[in-house]
Design a protein around this motif. Structure first.
Motif, PDB file in Angstrom:
ATOM      1  N   UNK A  48      11.473   0.200  -5.596  1.00 50.90           N
ATOM      2  CA  UNK A  48      10.654   1.282  -4.820  1.00 50.90           C
ATOM      3  C   UNK A  48      10.081   2.046  -5.687  1.00 50.90           C
ATOM      4  N   UNK A  49      10.617   2.497  -6.577  1.00 52.18           N
ATOM      5  CA  UNK A  49      10.233   3.643  -7.422  1.00 52.18           C
ATOM      6  C   UNK A  49       9.151   3.293  -8.445  1.00 52.18           C
ATOM      7  N   UNK A  50       9.369   2.081  -9.117  1.00 47.22           N
ATOM      8  CA  UNK A  50       8.205   1.493  -9.896  1.00 47.22           C
ATOM      9  C   UNK A  50       7.121   1.247  -9.079  1.00 47.22           C
ATOM     10  N   UNK A  53       5.247   4.398  -7.923  1.00 55.01           N
ATOM     11  CA  UNK A  53       4.670   5.015  -9.181  1.00 55.01           C
ATOM     12  C   UNK A  53       3.379   4.241  -9.847  1.00 55.01           C
ATOM     13  N   UNK A  54       3.171   2.992  -9.462  1.00 56.97           N
ATOM     14  CA  UNK A  54       1.952   2.273  -9.756  1.00 56.97           C
ATOM     15  C   UNK A  54       0.747   2.706  -9.080  1.00 56.97           C
ATOM     16  N   UNK A  55      -0.310   2.823  -9.663  1.00 53.17           N
ATOM     17  CA  UNK A  55      -1.663   3.440  -9.112  1.00 53.17           C
ATOM     18  C   UNK A  55      -1.989   2.408  -7.757  1.00 53.17           C
ATOM     19  N   UNK A  56      -1.801   1.056  -7.818  1.00 55.45           N
ATOM     20  CA  UNK A  56      -2.113   0.317  -6.691  1.00 55.45           C
ATOM     21  C   UNK A  56      -1.048   0.134  -5.955  1.00 55.45           C
ATOM     22  N   UNK A  88       8.741  -3.411   1.668  1.00 56.81           N
ATOM     23  CA  UNK A  88       7.808  -4.174   0.529  1.00 56.81           C
ATOM     24  C   UNK A  88       7.098  -5.373   1.166  1.00 56.81           C
ATOM     25  N   UNK A  89       5.845  -6.023   0.756  1.00 60.71           N
ATOM     26  CA  UNK A  89       5.351  -7.210   1.189  1.00 60.71           C
ATOM     27  C   UNK A  89       5.256  -7.942  -0.192  1.00 60.71           C
ATOM     28  N   UNK A  98      -0.203 -18.680  -8.514  1.00 63.03           N
ATOM     29  CA  UNK A  98       1.158 -18.707  -9.173  1.00 63.03           C
ATOM     30  C   UNK A  98       1.907 -17.839  -9.344  1.00 63.03           C
ATOM     31  N   UNK A  99       1.394 -16.564  -9.324  1.00 57.95           N
ATOM     32  CA  UNK A  99       1.941 -15.227  -9.499  1.00 57.95           C
ATOM     33  C   UNK A  99       2.257 -14.778  -8.245  1.00 57.95           C
ATOM     34  N   UNK A 100       3.381 -13.919  -8.195  1.00 57.43           N
ATOM     35  CA  UNK A 100       3.655 -13.409  -6.756  1.00 57.43           C
ATOM     36  C   UNK A 100       3.514 -11.850  -7.129  1.00 57.43           C
ATOM     37  N   UNK A 101       2.942 -11.043  -6.356  1.00 55.51           N
ATOM     38  CA  UNK A 101       3.005  -9.627  -6.359  1.00 55.51           C
ATOM     39  C   UNK A 101       3.944  -9.013  -5.304  1.00 55.51           C
ATOM     40  N   UNK A 102       4.403  -7.896  -5.496  1.00 57.55           N
ATOM     41  CA  UNK A 102       5.123  -7.107  -4.551  1.00 57.55           C
ATOM     42  C   UNK A 102       4.306  -5.830  -4.336  1.00 57.55           C
ATOM     43  N   UNK A 103       4.259  -5.176  -3.224  1.00 54.54           N
ATOM     44  CA  UNK A 103       3.480  -4.289  -2.695  1.00 54.54           C
ATOM     45  C   UNK A 103       4.437  -3.317  -2.099  1.00 54.54           C
ATOM     46  N   UNK A 104       4.558  -1.994  -2.373  1.00 57.12           N
ATOM     47  CA  UNK A 104       5.223  -1.188  -1.423  1.00 57.12           C
ATOM     48  C   UNK A 104       4.600  -0.917  -0.161  1.00 57.12           C
TER      49      UNK A 104
END
Length: 167
Positions: A48-50, A53-56, A88-89, A98-104
């Motif tokens: 969650x912290x990372x 802190x991510x701009x997106x 998160x989603x 093929x790449x999974x992203x995680x978004x807070x």
């Protein structure tokens, strides 16, 4: 007879044991605070912290695994728990399916804001309180090159996955 491995000298051995003990004591206190304040594990807090802190607010799963030094399968499990909790989603990357992203999520940001003050208090009280500002600067200067040296090898996500052998 093969040469035996070189031993650590007494100062090195003492520094090693002190580092491990400090790390263990701090980790225990941080984990306890995170459980009590937000029912989070340390790894879940790191995720969650990372992301916070991510701009997106998003990162690739492999980048998260490398950043928190956690196995891909373990991270997938932890991200799944956070997703079930609505924090998160996960979704395929728009650039590469093929790449999974995680978004807070907003709920994830709210929980992070709730647990962060206590987290800072534990870290400040346990790690930094007995040190002067100069000591903290010295500690940071000593740990950064060690961390960089340890991270100089390719990340675990770059290593090939081991396949189970069929019997």
């Amino acid at each position: 007879m093969a040469d035996s491995p070189r031993s650590l000298d007494p100062v090195q051995l003492g520094a090693y044991f002190d580092l491990i003990e400090v790390s263990s004591l701090l980790r225990y206190a941080v984990e306890q605070q995170l459980r009590e304040a937000g029912d989070l594990s340390y790894v879940q807090f790191q995720l969650l912290a990372r992301l916070g802190d991510s701009p997106t607010g998003s990162q690739r799963m492999t980048d998260l695994a490398d950043g928190v030094v956690y196995s891909r399968s373990g991270l997938t499990y932890q991200a799944g728990l956070l997703e079930k909790a609505g924090l998160v989603v996960r979704a395929p990357s728009p650039e590469d399916e093929r790449v999974t992203t995680v978004t807070i999520t907003d709920a994830g940001r709210a929980l992070l804001a709730k647990v962060l003050p206590g987290h800072v208090e534990v870290v400040r009280g346990m790690l930094f309180e007995p040190l002067s500002r100069e000591d903290v600067m010295t500690l940071a200067g000593l740990l950064a090159p060690v961390r960089d040296h340890m991270r100089s090898t390719p990340p675990r996500s770059a290593a090939p996955r081991r396949r189970q052998r069929e019997a």
